[in-house]
Design a protein around this motif. Structure first.
Motif: not given
Length: 65
Positions: A57-62
């Motif tokens: 989720v953190a990578d996608l939100n980047k």
């Protein structure tokens, strides 16, 4: 601003931006051809594949930062 959450389906997230597929590939998730992607949440899919959902989720939100 768009934001990805762990309760979203893979299909919904893939419709948000073309680069989502690159992030999923980084985690070895071939979601494009998976029937489960339509109904399975990120949390469910990550649990099934032994992936930390918070990391993906953190990578996608980047993408949307």
């Amino acid at each position: 601003m768009a934001q990805v959450t762990k309760d979203m389906t893979f299909a919904a997230v893939m419709r948000m931006h073309p680069d989502v597929v690159k992030v999923l590939a980084k985690y070895n998730l071939g979601c494009i051809g998976c029937m489960g992607a339509q109904n399975e949440s990120l949390e469910q899919g990550c649990a099934a594949h032994g992936i930390n959902v918070d990391d993906i989720v953190a990578d996608l939100n980047k993408i949307f930062a």
